[in-house]
Motif scaffolding. Structure first.
Motif, PDB file in Angstrom:
ATOM      1  N   GLY A 133       0.819  -1.212   0.000  1.00  0.00           N
ATOM      2  CA  GLY A 133       0.000   0.000   0.000  1.00  0.00           C
ATOM      3  C   GLY A 133       0.848   1.255   0.000  1.00  0.00           C
ATOM      4  N   PHE A 134       1.917   1.236   0.778  1.00  0.00           N
ATOM      5  CA  PHE A 134       2.824   2.380   0.841  1.00  0.00           C
ATOM      6  C   PHE A 134       3.477   2.632  -0.515  1.00  0.00           C
ATOM      7  N   LEU A 135       3.948   1.569  -1.159  1.00  0.00           N
ATOM      8  CA  LEU A 135       4.575   1.701  -2.475  1.00  0.00           C
ATOM      9  C   LEU A 135       3.564   2.149  -3.525  1.00  0.00           C
ATOM     10  N   ALA A 136       2.338   1.606  -3.430  1.00  0.00           N
ATOM     11  CA  ALA A 136       1.284   1.982  -4.378  1.00  0.00           C
ATOM     12  C   ALA A 136       0.933   3.460  -4.230  1.00  0.00           C
ATOM     13  N   LEU A 137       0.884   3.934  -2.981  1.00  0.00           N
ATOM     14  CA  LEU A 137       0.574   5.338  -2.719  1.00  0.00           C
ATOM     15  C   LEU A 137       1.626   6.248  -3.337  1.00  0.00           C
ATOM     16  N   ILE A 138       2.892   5.897  -3.151  1.00  0.00           N
ATOM     17  CA  ILE A 138       3.980   6.691  -3.730  1.00  0.00           C
ATOM     18  C   ILE A 138       3.899   6.677  -5.258  1.00  0.00           C
ATOM     19  N   MET A 139       3.639   5.500  -5.821  1.00  0.00           N
ATOM     20  CA  MET A 139       3.588   5.373  -7.277  1.00  0.00           C
ATOM     21  C   MET A 139       2.443   6.191  -7.864  1.00  0.00           C
ATOM     22  N   ILE A 140       1.252   6.083  -7.268  1.00  0.00           N
ATOM     23  CA  ILE A 140       0.092   6.792  -7.799  1.00  0.00           C
ATOM     24  C   ILE A 140       0.273   8.298  -7.688  1.00  0.00           C
ATOM     25  N   ILE A 141       0.843   8.772  -6.578  1.00  0.00           N
ATOM     26  CA  ILE A 141       1.080  10.206  -6.406  1.00  0.00           C
ATOM     27  C   ILE A 141       2.075  10.708  -7.450  1.00  0.00           C
ATOM     28  N   ASN A 142       3.129   9.930  -7.713  1.00  0.00           N
ATOM     29  CA  ASN A 142       4.131  10.347  -8.698  1.00  0.00           C
ATOM     30  C   ASN A 142       3.597  10.293 -10.121  1.00  0.00           C
ATOM     31  N   ILE A 143       2.749   9.298 -10.410  1.00  0.00           N
ATOM     32  CA  ILE A 143       2.200   9.181 -11.761  1.00  0.00           C
ATOM     33  C   ILE A 143       1.115  10.219 -12.015  1.00  0.00           C
ATOM     34  N   SER A 144       0.227  10.397 -11.048  1.00  0.00           N
ATOM     35  CA  SER A 144      -0.917  11.304 -11.242  1.00  0.00           C
ATOM     36  C   SER A 144      -0.553  12.757 -10.973  1.00  0.00           C
ATOM     37  N   GLY A 145       0.569  12.987 -10.305  1.00  0.00           N
ATOM     38  CA  GLY A 145       1.004  14.363 -10.063  1.00  0.00           C
ATOM     39  C   GLY A 145       1.073  14.688  -8.584  1.00  0.00           C
ATOM     40  N   LYS A 146       2.078  15.501  -8.230  1.00  0.00           N
ATOM     41  CA  LYS A 146       2.285  15.875  -6.831  1.00  0.00           C
ATOM     42  C   LYS A 146       1.150  16.749  -6.300  1.00  0.00           C
ATOM     43  N   GLY A 147       0.321  17.279  -7.225  1.00  0.00           N
ATOM     44  CA  GLY A 147      -0.775  18.140  -6.796  1.00  0.00           C
ATOM     45  C   GLY A 147      -1.740  17.442  -5.867  1.00  0.00           C
ATOM     46  N   ASN A 148      -1.774  16.100  -5.905  1.00  0.00           N
ATOM     47  CA  ASN A 148      -2.680  15.361  -5.036  1.00  0.00           C
ATOM     48  C   ASN A 148      -2.282  15.458  -3.565  1.00  0.00           C
ATOM     49  N   LEU A 149      -1.032  15.882  -3.307  1.00  0.00           N
ATOM     50  CA  LEU A 149      -0.610  16.055  -1.923  1.00  0.00           C
ATOM     51  C   LEU A 149      -1.287  17.268  -1.298  1.00  0.00           C
TER      52      LEU A 149
END
Length: 213
Positions: free
Chosen positions: A14-30
């Motif tokens: 889950g942690f790796l998936a979260l990092i991957m999705i944030i990097n792929i979809s854009g840092k704006g999701n933070l």
């Protein structure tokens, strides 16, 4: 497999998936700028949290669910980027709720603000009467921007991601014929050539996707 080890593996995935999705979809999701960004984060957190302690869900099923969610997020992002109407439908758009001390009741209804909500938001900004507001705008993430008398109105982009913001063009009192002529003067041919277009101090400032040099 030991329960503790299984939970640890799922947590790591889950942690790796979260990092991957944030990097792929854009840092704006933070720092979500729209309702859909916030929903994406909530759902992803719910998927990870709900699966970690459920021993009935196998690791491969868990990975499959995360992959499906990633595809859905990226698909929605692509659609919003290429269709301004769908983007506005999903995320909404900035709306003026107070103009020169007068409340726009229709726009308040569109963003779901009651008279109590408007009054409360003004008070939290140390404003105690709508007569003291030159303009108040509700952004797509729900944030209220207040402009006091004597201050400059906020400047909204005229073209974003290759799409014309027709409502902003109307506010400027201009038409598409004028805009296209101005675009051509700067060596561009169509909206899709432009990443960002702003109208500042009676000048059209364009940032093209590719350098014109």
């Amino acid at each position: 497999m030991n329960g503790f080890v299984l939970v640890s593996i799922k947590l790591l995935i889950g942690f790796l998936a979260l990092i991957m999705i944030i990097n792929i979809s854009g840092k704006g999701n933070l720092a979500p700028s729209s309702a859909s960004d916030q929903v994406q984060n909530y759902v992803l957190g719910g998927i990870i949290g709900g699966v970690i302690y459920n021993n009935n869900i196998k690791i491969m099923d868990y990975v499959g669910i995360l992959c499906i969610w990633c595809v859905l997020v990226l698909s929605l992002k692509w659609i919003k980027k290429h269709n301004i109407k769908i983007k506005q439908l999903v995320d909404g758009k900035a709306l003026i709720i107070i103009d020169n001390g007068k409340i726009n009741i229709e726009n308040c209804k569109k963003v779901g603000l009651s008279a109590h909500d408007v009054s409360f938001k003004l008070r939290t900004n140390n404003v105690y009467s709508v007569r003291d507001v030159k303009r108040a705008v509700v952004e797509q993430n729900g944030q209220l921007i207040i402009i006091h008398p004597g201050e400059k109105n906020p400047k909204f982009p005229l073209i974003t991601d290759g799409h014309l913001q027709t409502d902003i063009l109307e506010l400027l009192g201009k038409d598409e014929k004028w805009l296209i002529e101005e675009i051509k003067k700067q060596g561009l041919n169509k909206y899709s050539d432009i990443f960002l277009g702003e109208y500042v101090d009676s000048k059209l400032i364009l940032e093209p996707y590719h350098s014109l040099d």
